[in-house]
Scaffold this active site. Structure first.
Site, PDB file in Angstrom:
ATOM      1  N   HIS A 158       0.821  -1.211   0.000  1.00 49.64           N
ATOM      2  CA  HIS A 158       0.000   0.000   0.000  1.00 49.64           C
ATOM      3  C   HIS A 158       0.855   1.262   0.000  1.00 49.64           C
ATOM      4  CE1 HIS A 158      -3.871   1.981   0.585  1.00 49.64           C
ATOM      5  NE2 HIS A 158      -3.280   2.792   1.452  1.00 49.64           N
TER       6      HIS A 158
ATOM      7  N   HIS B 108     -10.245   2.230  -0.981  1.00 52.54           N
ATOM      8  CA  HIS B 108     -10.467   1.887   0.423  1.00 52.54           C
ATOM      9  C   HIS B 108     -11.243   0.580   0.444  1.00 52.54           C
ATOM     10  CE1 HIS B 108     -10.177   4.226   4.418  1.00 52.54           C
ATOM     11  NE2 HIS B 108      -8.991   4.139   3.850  1.00 52.54           N
TER      12      HIS B 108
END
Length: 779
Positions: A52, A98
């Site tokens: 990420h 998300h």
């Protein structure tokens, strides 16, 4: 001396599992530090070395993307991309995901996704002007997917509506592969309000580091690592890794930050998103080629007895980190306090390239900035040479594998009975992936700020009005920007290379259909595990396709997001990967927003025309029709000729700017018949269409996808001008591009004839009922 806080006695194997690190990673950390890390430092490495934060699996592939262009001012590497949209105006934009947080806490996961991407925008000195979203869920016949959809939409609506930024468009798709792992991608746009772009690199040794915004709590601890691992049956236990947002604090933060930036007293800015204070401090130091020291005792907190680990890995929302001018610190603190925000000097810029963290009077972390940000590990994977055997078998599928067409009917392999073509059109319109998303977008405030030109669903791309321009004739002329998010994940699953080219082409086509010139993209690469050779092949092939399309269409990549490990594991330990989903966020510019057009028919008797390419294949393979009517997801997606694609879009845009074309709509899911039906529904008018079958099957003519095709209408008042324009441009046409009249706008019925035989006759009321109620019926 580094204080180990008594956590040098931690269980190494357990700690590595928590931080999603390998033993090789640990040995490399020891090598970088020239000692063993304490537990706090290991946590910092865990988040900063996650996919990420550092793109350790995807970085070699991202280097293929073109990142420079005549409009690009800031490319990958900063908080968001920046392009010049003319008239001394700069557009800031980016897309983020998300996904995993939304899977286990859909409301807060989606809400904080909106908050996070907005901070990326205003951190650059831009006022957020629009939000779009790209959503994926499992099929709605499962109640758990309905609940996820309800929660995600509520979260997006809550945050966007409260913070005062319009949600102007997006896309949504449903497929079983997303049942355990929904996708929530949010794109935001902003217009620069400061004279200079605000960057993140720390400058000037000794400058204060200012913490601004909300307090720090334990929410979101380890969120970046959580986002970089697969979802399992125990993922609900990770709810503390999901952040909790407050849009009203975000609204104050936007206004206060933009006000502070305009003073010139802020040297650098970084929002605290993934990996919180760890990432923001490390990236500011690395981007400025300096170091930063932070004293955690000075960080505003909302909970007692927080450890250094929790302070550093918390992803509490609405927080920023600034480097500011020392002599202006009191003025800035007073300014933020007036907005009800916490503001505290928590450290300073230092001359050594290190991040040094203190807590309770002792140093608890001391790490070279390069180890956390610049020189992070890269995982290299072998790419298989050939597509997987199951895909090669699907590519062998031919149209003659389908039942023959008898008169006006065709047999459905899925339902084992005959349907007329009118019934098929109605059936496709009720497919939730095609049907109206009105139930969703009516929950969003799309009109706040009063600059939304078309409400969601009315046009192929969102159009936003920008500031008024002063022209010599003193008339009010507003420039504008257009934006679209697109991906046909079914195509990408069946051919990642072709499907990704198509995603870029369709997003550009949608922007062109409103009259805007496509200029740049941001992308969100949602894929499964790169450790699986097929998963990595999909990712690599997709990146190749995006790169090729962006080069051909001259739409460079300004940044984006990679979200891997999107797969779910059931109670039997079986892994289900999502369909590979490279979402393309395209932006375009309009010199005069009054020239923008929508997808709805305008006037009865306006002519309906079709533009497309013979080189860009048009076929049933990989189509919605094949999946939804025959129950088969197979065939190789159509190949797109990018030169013809670019010509078709340019030709249409020029005609729109000359006010010859009054509506346009690209042909995508469901093919020509569905595109016609959608324009009928939007306008509450019908269409009379006449087609020639040639060698095509009737279902191919109606429902095939591909072909770089667009339907558009010419006003009956402008037909002479149109033919003159057509004649003047005929010499420029590639031999493979065609433009032909296929019908005209009528009163209240969609009528389609093929070779003078009536194939379809459906009243617009009936089309509308099927189209509008499909999704809302689940709620």
């Amino acid at each position: 001396m580094i204080n180990q806080e008594n956590n040098d006695l931690y269980d190494l194997n357990e700690a590595l599992k928590v931080e999603n690190l390998t033993l090789n990673d640990y040995e490399e950390i020891c090598k970088r530090l020239k000692r063993k890390p304490n537990r706090t430092e290991l946590g910092m490495f865990g988040v900063m070395w996650s996919e990420h934060c550092c793109y350790r699996n995807s970085k070699p592939l991202l280097s293929k993307f073109p990142t420079e262009g005549k409009h690009v001012l800031v490319g990958p590497g900063e908080n968001a991309g920046v392009i010049d949209v003319g008239n001394n105006q700069k557009l800031v934009f980016k897309i983020e995901s998300h996904n995993h947080p939304s899977a286990i806490e859909p409301f807060q996961g989606a809400a904080t996704g909106v908050g996070g991407i907005l901070r990326d925008i205003f951190t650059m000195g831009a006022r957020p002007i629009a939000v779009l979203n790209s959503l994926r869920f499992g099929n709605l016949d499962k109640s758990s997917n309905v609940d996820l959809l309800r929660g995600v939409v509520s979260g997006i609506a809550h945050y966007g509506n409260c913070v005062g930024v319009p949600t102007v468009g997006g896309e949504i798709d449903f497929d079983d592969s997303y049942s355990g792992n929904p996708l929530v991608n949010v794109m935001a746009l902003g217009l620069l309000e400061t004279e200079e772009i605000v960057c993140s690199g720390a400058k000037n040794v000794g400058s204060p580091v200012l913490y601004v915004g909300n307090t720090t709590g334990r929410d979101g601890v380890g969120g970046a690592s959580f986002a970089s691992s697969e979802l399992t049956t125990t993922s609900l236990d990770d709810r503390p890794a999901v952040q909790v947002g407050d849009p009203f604090i975000e609204k104050s933060l936007i206004e206060a930050c933009l006000d502070a930036f305009k003073t010139g007293d802020v040297i650098a800015a970084q929002d605290m998103g993934a990996a919180g204070l760890t990432c923001s401090s490390a990236e500011m130091a690395a981007n400025g080629k300096l170091g930063i020291s932070i004293d955690l005792d000075l960080v505003p907190s909302r909970e007692d007895d927080m450890s250094s680990y929790q302070y550093l890995l918390s992803e509490s929302q609405e927080r920023m980190l600034f480097v500011v001018k020392e002599e202006k610190i009191n003025d800035l603190i007073e300014k933020f306090s007036k907005w009800g925000l916490y503001a505290s000097v928590v450290g300073e810029v230092i001359g050594t390239n290190e991040v040094i963290i203190s807590h309770k009077g002792k140093i608890v972390a001391k790490i070279p900035t390069s180890a956390l940000s610049d020189d992070t590990p890269v995982n290299f994977h072998n790419v298989i040479n050939n597509p997987p055997d199951d895909l090669l078998k699907k590519w062998e599928w031919k149209e003659n594998d389908l039942p023959e067409i008898h008169e006006k009917n065709i047999f459905s392999l899925k339902e084992n009975k005959n349907f007329s073509f009118s019934e098929i059109i109605l059936k496709l319109l009720s497919n939730p992936s095609i049907a109206s998303k009105r139930w969703i977008y009516k929950q969003y405030d799309s009109q706040v700020q009063s600059n939304t030109v078309f409400t969601p669903g009315k046009s192929d791309a969102a159009v936003i009005r920008l500031r008024e321009q002063n022209k010599k004739n003193k008339s009010k002329v507003f420039s504008g920007v257009a934006a679209s998010v697109d991906c046909n994940s079914r195509w990408v699953a069946l051919d990642p290379f072709r499907g990704s080219i198509a995603a870029v082409a369709e997003s550009a086509r949608n922007v062109s259909c409103v009259g805007a010139e496509p200029v740049a993209i941001t992308n969100n690469l949602n894929f499964s595990s790169p450790e699986n050779e097929i998963g990595y092949w999909q990712l690599s092939s997709s990146c190749n396709g995006i790169a090729e399309a962006c080069k051909a269409l001259e739409t460079p990549v300004t940044g984006g997001n990679v979200s891997l490990y999107n797969e779910s594991k059931n109670k039997d330990n079986l892994i289900t990967p999502i369909n590979p989903t490279p979402v393309i966020g395209m932006v375009g510019k309009l010199d005069n927003v009054e020239k923008a057009i929508s997808s709805e028919w305008k006037n009865i008797e306006d002519q309906i025309w079709l533009i497309g390419s013979h080189k860009s294949e048009t076929k049933i393979a990989a189509s919605s029709y094949l999946e939804y009517f025959h129950g088969e997801i197979t065939g190789r997606p159509p190949k797109i000729d990018l030169l013809d694609e670019k010509f078709c879009q340019s030709f249409l845009r020029n005609a729109i700017l000359k006010s010859l074309v009054v509506s346009s709509h690209d042909i995508s899911d469901g093919g020509l018949a569905i595109a016609l039906a959608e324009s009928c529904i939007l306008s509450e008018r019908g269409a009379t269409i006449e087609l020639e079958k040639d060698l095509n099957r009737v279902d191919n003519l109606l429902f095939a996808e591909g072909g770089s095709r667009i339907i558009f209408t010419i006003s009956k008042m402008k037909q002479n001008e149109w033919f003159n324009y057509l004649q003047l441009n005929q010499i420029k046409f590639p031999s493979s591009v065609y433009v032909k009249k296929i019908g005209y706008v009528s009163s209240d019925t969609l009528k389609i004839k093929i070779d003078e035989k009536n194939i379809c006759n459906i009243r617009v009321e009936e089309l509308t009922e099927k189209f509008n109620n499909s999704i809302s019926d689940y709620f």
